[in-house]
Write a protein that holds these residues in place. Structure first.
Motif, PDB file in Angstrom:
ATOM      1  N   ALA A  43      -9.840   6.302   0.971  1.00 18.74           N
ATOM      2  CA  ALA A  43      -8.954   5.256   0.437  1.00 18.74           C
ATOM      3  C   ALA A  43      -7.494   5.711   0.521  1.00 18.74           C
ATOM      4  O   ALA A  43      -6.614   4.936   0.886  1.00 18.74           O
ATOM      5  N   LEU A  44      -7.258   6.997   0.213  1.00 18.41           N
ATOM      6  CA  LEU A  44      -5.877   7.499   0.260  1.00 18.41           C
ATOM      7  C   LEU A  44      -5.358   7.490   1.690  1.00 18.41           C
ATOM      8  O   LEU A  44      -4.217   7.096   1.952  1.00 18.41           O
ATOM      9  N   SER A  45      -6.215   7.879   2.630  1.00 20.08           N
ATOM     10  CA  SER A  45      -5.777   7.912   4.016  1.00 20.08           C
ATOM     11  C   SER A  45      -5.496   6.488   4.515  1.00 20.08           C
ATOM     12  O   SER A  45      -4.498   6.239   5.190  1.00 20.08           O
ATOM     13  N   LYS A  46      -6.348   5.547   4.137  1.00 18.84           N
ATOM     14  CA  LYS A  46      -6.113   4.159   4.563  1.00 18.84           C
ATOM     15  C   LYS A  46      -4.871   3.576   3.885  1.00 18.84           C
ATOM     16  O   LYS A  46      -4.168   2.760   4.468  1.00 18.84           O
ATOM     17  N   THR A  47      -4.615   4.010   2.658  1.00 15.69           N
ATOM     18  CA  THR A  47      -3.401   3.547   1.980  1.00 15.69           C
ATOM     19  C   THR A  47      -2.178   4.095   2.709  1.00 15.69           C
ATOM     20  O   THR A  47      -1.178   3.395   2.882  1.00 15.69           O
ATOM     21  N   GLY A  48      -2.264   5.360   3.153  1.00 13.70           N
ATOM     22  CA  GLY A  48      -1.164   5.976   3.899  1.00 13.70           C
ATOM     23  C   GLY A  48      -0.810   5.157   5.131  1.00 13.70           C
ATOM     24  O   GLY A  48       0.364   5.024   5.497  1.00 13.70           O
ATOM     25  N   GLN A  49      -1.834   4.591   5.755  1.00 11.95           N
ATOM     26  CA  GLN A  49      -1.590   3.808   6.977  1.00 11.95           C
ATOM     27  C   GLN A  49      -0.889   2.479   6.704  1.00 11.95           C
ATOM     28  O   GLN A  49      -0.478   1.793   7.635  1.00 11.95           O
ATOM     29  N   LEU A  50      -0.780   2.102   5.430  1.00 13.35           N
ATOM     30  CA  LEU A  50      -0.138   0.814   5.126  1.00 13.35           C
ATOM     31  C   LEU A  50       1.390   0.914   5.121  1.00 13.35           C
ATOM     32  O   LEU A  50       2.088  -0.097   5.139  1.00 13.35           O
ATOM     33  N   LYS A  51       1.889   2.140   5.127  1.00 13.59           N
ATOM     34  CA  LYS A  51       3.338   2.348   5.031  1.00 13.59           C
ATOM     35  C   LYS A  51       4.080   1.597   6.137  1.00 13.59           C
ATOM     36  O   LYS A  51       5.072   0.911   5.882  1.00 13.59           O
ATOM     37  N   HIS A  52       3.563   1.708   7.361  1.00 15.34           N
ATOM     38  CA  HIS A  52       4.285   1.072   8.471  1.00 15.34           C
ATOM     39  C   HIS A  52       4.227  -0.453   8.375  1.00 15.34           C
ATOM     40  O   HIS A  52       5.134  -1.141   8.811  1.00 15.34           O
TER      41      HIS A  52
ATOM     42  N   CYS B  46      -8.008 -13.498   4.769  1.00 13.36           N
ATOM     43  CA  CYS B  46      -8.027 -13.021   6.151  1.00 13.36           C
ATOM     44  C   CYS B  46      -8.693 -11.652   6.177  1.00 13.36           C
ATOM     45  O   CYS B  46      -8.844 -11.007   5.146  1.00 13.36           O
ATOM     46  N   SER B  47      -9.135 -11.224   7.361  1.00  9.46           N
ATOM     47  CA  SER B  47      -9.879  -9.968   7.378  1.00  9.46           C
ATOM     48  C   SER B  47      -9.087  -8.844   8.052  1.00  9.46           C
ATOM     49  O   SER B  47      -9.612  -7.757   8.235  1.00  9.46           O
ATOM     50  N   SER B  48      -7.837  -9.118   8.408  1.00 13.61           N
ATOM     51  CA  SER B  48      -7.082  -8.053   9.055  1.00 13.61           C
ATOM     52  C   SER B  48      -5.832  -7.725   8.236  1.00 13.61           C
ATOM     53  O   SER B  48      -5.065  -8.623   7.851  1.00 13.61           O
ATOM     54  N   ILE B  49      -5.633  -6.444   7.970  1.00 16.55           N
ATOM     55  CA  ILE B  49      -4.482  -6.043   7.154  1.00 16.55           C
ATOM     56  C   ILE B  49      -3.170  -6.381   7.858  1.00 16.55           C
ATOM     57  O   ILE B  49      -2.160  -6.626   7.215  1.00 16.55           O
ATOM     58  N   GLU B  50      -3.188  -6.401   9.192  1.00 14.86           N
ATOM     59  CA  GLU B  50      -1.963  -6.720   9.946  1.00 14.86           C
ATOM     60  C   GLU B  50      -1.458  -8.126   9.640  1.00 14.86           C
ATOM     61  O   GLU B  50      -0.270  -8.397   9.712  1.00 14.86           O
ATOM     62  N   GLU B  51      -2.387  -9.021   9.338  1.00 12.14           N
ATOM     63  CA  GLU B  51      -1.994 -10.423   9.119  1.00 12.14           C
ATOM     64  C   GLU B  51      -1.709 -10.732   7.656  1.00 12.14           C
ATOM     65  O   GLU B  51      -1.296 -11.836   7.316  1.00 12.14           O
ATOM     66  N   ALA B  52      -1.951  -9.753   6.761  1.00 15.64           N
ATOM     67  CA  ALA B  52      -1.949 -10.068   5.333  1.00 15.64           C
ATOM     68  C   ALA B  52      -0.569  -9.981   4.691  1.00 15.64           C
ATOM     69  O   ALA B  52       0.287  -9.189   5.115  1.00 15.64           O
ATOM     70  N   ASP B  53      -0.360 -10.809   3.657  1.00 11.26           N
ATOM     71  CA  ASP B  53       0.843 -10.738   2.821  1.00 11.26           C
ATOM     72  C   ASP B  53       0.517 -10.057   1.496  1.00 11.26           C
ATOM     73  O   ASP B  53       1.398  -9.678   0.739  1.00 11.26           O
TER      74      ASP B  53
ATOM     75  N   GLU C 166       6.950  -1.454   6.111  1.00  9.40           N
ATOM     76  CA  GLU C 166       8.258  -1.358   6.781  1.00  9.40           C
ATOM     77  C   GLU C 166       8.505  -2.585   7.644  1.00  9.40           C
ATOM     78  O   GLU C 166       9.610  -3.113   7.713  1.00  9.40           O
ATOM     79  N   LYS C 167       7.425  -3.074   8.289  1.00  8.11           N
ATOM     80  CA  LYS C 167       7.556  -4.261   9.156  1.00  8.11           C
ATOM     81  C   LYS C 167       7.769  -5.522   8.338  1.00  8.11           C
ATOM     82  O   LYS C 167       8.461  -6.436   8.745  1.00  8.11           O
ATOM     83  N   ASN C 168       7.072  -5.574   7.166  1.00  9.32           N
ATOM     84  CA  ASN C 168       7.115  -6.787   6.347  1.00  9.32           C
ATOM     85  C   ASN C 168       7.386  -6.409   4.890  1.00  9.32           C
ATOM     86  O   ASN C 168       6.460  -6.194   4.109  1.00  9.32           O
TER      87      ASN C 168
ATOM     88  N   PHE D 268       3.672   8.738  -7.381  1.00 11.04           N
ATOM     89  CA  PHE D 268       4.686   9.652  -6.839  1.00 11.04           C
ATOM     90  C   PHE D 268       4.617   9.823  -5.323  1.00 11.04           C
ATOM     91  O   PHE D 268       5.612  10.168  -4.698  1.00 11.04           O
ATOM     92  N   SER D 269       3.457   9.612  -4.716  1.00 10.38           N
ATOM     93  CA  SER D 269       3.366   9.892  -3.274  1.00 10.38           C
ATOM     94  C   SER D 269       3.212   8.654  -2.405  1.00 10.38           C
ATOM     95  O   SER D 269       3.238   8.754  -1.187  1.00 10.38           O
ATOM     96  N   TYR D 270       2.973   7.494  -3.017  1.00  7.82           N
ATOM     97  CA  TYR D 270       2.781   6.276  -2.221  1.00  7.82           C
ATOM     98  C   TYR D 270       3.702   5.179  -2.768  1.00  7.82           C
ATOM     99  O   TYR D 270       3.229   4.187  -3.343  1.00  7.82           O
ATOM    100  N   PRO D 271       5.027   5.346  -2.580  1.00 13.80           N
ATOM    101  CA  PRO D 271       6.000   4.449  -3.231  1.00 13.80           C
ATOM    102  C   PRO D 271       5.910   3.000  -2.759  1.00 13.80           C
ATOM    103  O   PRO D 271       6.468   2.119  -3.411  1.00 13.80           O
ATOM    104  N   TYR D 272       5.198   2.758  -1.667  1.00  7.82           N
ATOM    105  CA  TYR D 272       5.102   1.389  -1.149  1.00  7.82           C
ATOM    106  C   TYR D 272       3.915   0.627  -1.743  1.00  7.82           C
ATOM    107  O   TYR D 272       3.683  -0.517  -1.395  1.00  7.82           O
ATOM    108  N   VAL D 273       3.153   1.269  -2.642  1.00  6.78           N
ATOM    109  CA  VAL D 273       2.083   0.543  -3.340  1.00  6.78           C
ATOM    110  C   VAL D 273       2.722  -0.181  -4.531  1.00  6.78           C
ATOM    111  O   VAL D 273       3.411   0.426  -5.339  1.00  6.78           O
ATOM    112  N   ASP D 274       2.502  -1.502  -4.625  1.00  7.18           N
ATOM    113  CA  ASP D 274       3.190  -2.306  -5.641  1.00  7.18           C
ATOM    114  C   ASP D 274       2.495  -2.293  -6.995  1.00  7.18           C
ATOM    115  O   ASP D 274       3.126  -2.403  -8.020  1.00  7.18           O
TER     116      ASP D 274
END
Ligand code: SAH
Ligand code: SF4
Length: 474
Positions: A92-101, A68-75, A104-106, A129-135
């Protein structure tokens, strides 16, 4: 990894076995969710990263995800990062920061950072240390290990850091999902041994190593049979292709090109990038006598000052560059010659910058890609004294941009009246025009209501305006 005690990560068959396991796990998840799982891969940086992303996507699809081409729809979201300039890292860091929410949703969402940026220890730690939601994070040399990494993350439910600066083995056979069905990337080599003092590539992509000619020729043959019309060979310094191969397999890049040209099919071969110190007469001759090789030579000059080139560790001087450029133009008068320039290398004086300007005028490039020097962690240039102010560098950069647009306009003007074949790479737009690229890789716009996407057509250039070139179909 549980039952994989005898696991050999460089064995591609075992990686495919893990795909099958993941496929089963993901099918169960999909049954529970009542929908497909989706993957979104986004690329930062160069063509090599584009090519790597096609492998990442290929693997993910093989593991059961739908593209898929949208991060909102991705697993599963994978950002394939770049480290060549600070700007790319910050983006890249700023776009990674935007993935936090999104996480939280999924909470089931998996996020991975791949490639050059996270192959650097300090950036890996930034993520840790700063992006704990990156797997997971994984370096460029982990491409064939994608199934193992994903399996590890999915089954062990722990954050993973696959960064290894020791093992840069070439393992053939990774899955691939190509973005286009008429244009393809083919890597011929990985890494770089040149250590230009400003450049981070050797640190994040490891030492230079070449794929075997057989693997490359098989891949190109398969693409040609599928009807691919343009194949771009990738390497940081394609002219030193082959040097790391065992003696019984060793061929030069020029020989490789010749063998590729012998493969049946109506396709054009491009390559990136040539280093001026290694651009050989043999290569120029092979290009000149093979119409299958695109009439485009990208030859990064970086600077027109011999002193700066020395400080950059480029192993050529201004005169040697002129000599190579002259040879290329003499052998192929219709060649499109393009270059990269770095402005504001530490300590670059006004005079040295003027040398670059005069060199650009002397060579008469068809296109210039200019960059402001960006200090890269761990490179020698980042430690050099740099008395030049930001303002001064910006002023020089602006001047280069002006020259760049003049240079682009000149190429456009030169093309007017000429007939040429172009490969169409857009569908007709609302204004009734479409675009394609000629052998020199110049974008040409033409009127059409018919869709020629992915086909070669013949056009005559009618006019040019700034960097834009217009043509009519003949
Ligand atoms: N292997 C290729 C270049 C790879 S990087 C070569 O040798 O030409 C692509 C371009 O990015 C380079 O040609 C250079 O112009 C630019 N670049 C690399 N490192 C840079 C840095 N630290 N700051 C600014 N530009 C840089
Ligand atoms: Fe970087 Fe120089 Fe290698 Fe190109 S040749 S990747 S600029 S070190």
């Amino acid at each position: 990894m549980k039952k994989y005690t005898d696991f050999n990560y460089n064995d591609i068959t075992q990686q495919y076995e893990l795909c099958d396991e993941l496929l089963r796990i993901n099918r169960d998840k999909e049954a529970a969710l009542g929908r497909r799982l989706r993957v979104c891969v986004e690329t930062f940086g160069c063509q090599q990263n584009e090519a790597d992303s096609e492998r990442i996507l290929g693997w993910a699809i093989r593991c059961g995800y739908e593209k898929c081409s949208s991060i909102e729809e991705a697993d599963l979201i994978v950002y394939n990062t770049c480290a060549v300039r600070e700007h790319a890292e910050l983006r890249a860091l700023s776009k990674t920061g935007q993935l936090k929410h999104l996480k939280e949703k999924n909470p089931e969402l998996l996020i991975g950072l791949w490639g050059c940026m996270v192959a650097q220890e300090h950036r890996k730690n930034t993520i840790k240390f700063s992006y704990p939601y990156v797997d997971f994070v994984a370096g460029t040399n982990m491409l064939h290990r994608f199934p193992e990494i994903l399996f590890d993350v999915v089954t062990n439910k722990r954050r993973r850091y696959y960064v290894d600066t020791e093992d840069y083995s070439i393992v053939e056979g990774s899955a691939v999902e190509r973005d286009s069905n008429f244009r393809a990337w083919v890597s011929v080599m990985y890494g770089c041994n040149n250590f230009c003092t400003y450049c981070v590539v050797p640190y994040v992509r490891g030492r230079e190593r070449s794929r075997s000619p057989k693997a490359i020729l098989d891949e190109v043959r398969e693409l040609a049979e599928k009807g691919y019309k343009e194949i771009t060979l990738l390497g940081q310094n394609v002219n030193s292709y082959g040097k790391s191969l065992p003696e019984d397999e060793r061929i030069s890049f020029a020989e490789l090109l010749e063998k590729i040209c012998e493969i049946p099919g109506d396709f054009l071969v491009r390559f990136m990038t040539s280093h001026p110190k290694d651009a050989s007469d043999e290569l120029i001759e092979v290009m000149a006598r093979n119409p299958k090789i695109a009439r485009h030579f990208h030859l990064p000059m970086q600077s027109g000052s011999s002193e700066v080139l020395k400080a950059m560790n480029r192993h050529y001087d201004r005169e040697r560059y002129f000599e190579v450029a002259r040879k290329i133009k003499a052998a192929m008068p219709d060649i499109t010659l393009t270059t990269d320039i770095i402005v504001g290398f530490p300590g670059e004086t006004d005079e040295q910058f003027e040398d670059t300007i005069s060199a650009i005028k002397e060579v008469e490039f068809d296109s210039i890609y200019a960059f402001i020097f960006s200090p890269r962690n761990g490179t020698p240039a980042a430690e050099m004294d740099d008395p030049i102010t930001k303002e001064e560098k910006s002023a020089r950069f602006s001047r280069l941009l002006e020259i760049e647009s003049e240079v682009n306009a000149n190429l456009g003007k030169r093309l007017v009246g000429r007939e040429m074949r172009i490969l169409v790479d857009s569908h007709p737009e609302e204004d009734g025009t479409s675009t394609g690229r000629n052998s020199g890789n110049k974008i040409i716009r033409f009127n059409t209501d018919k869709d020629y996407y992915g086909e070669y057509i013949n056009v005559r250039v009618t006019s040019s305006e700034g960097a834009s070139v217009y043509a009519e179909i003949i």
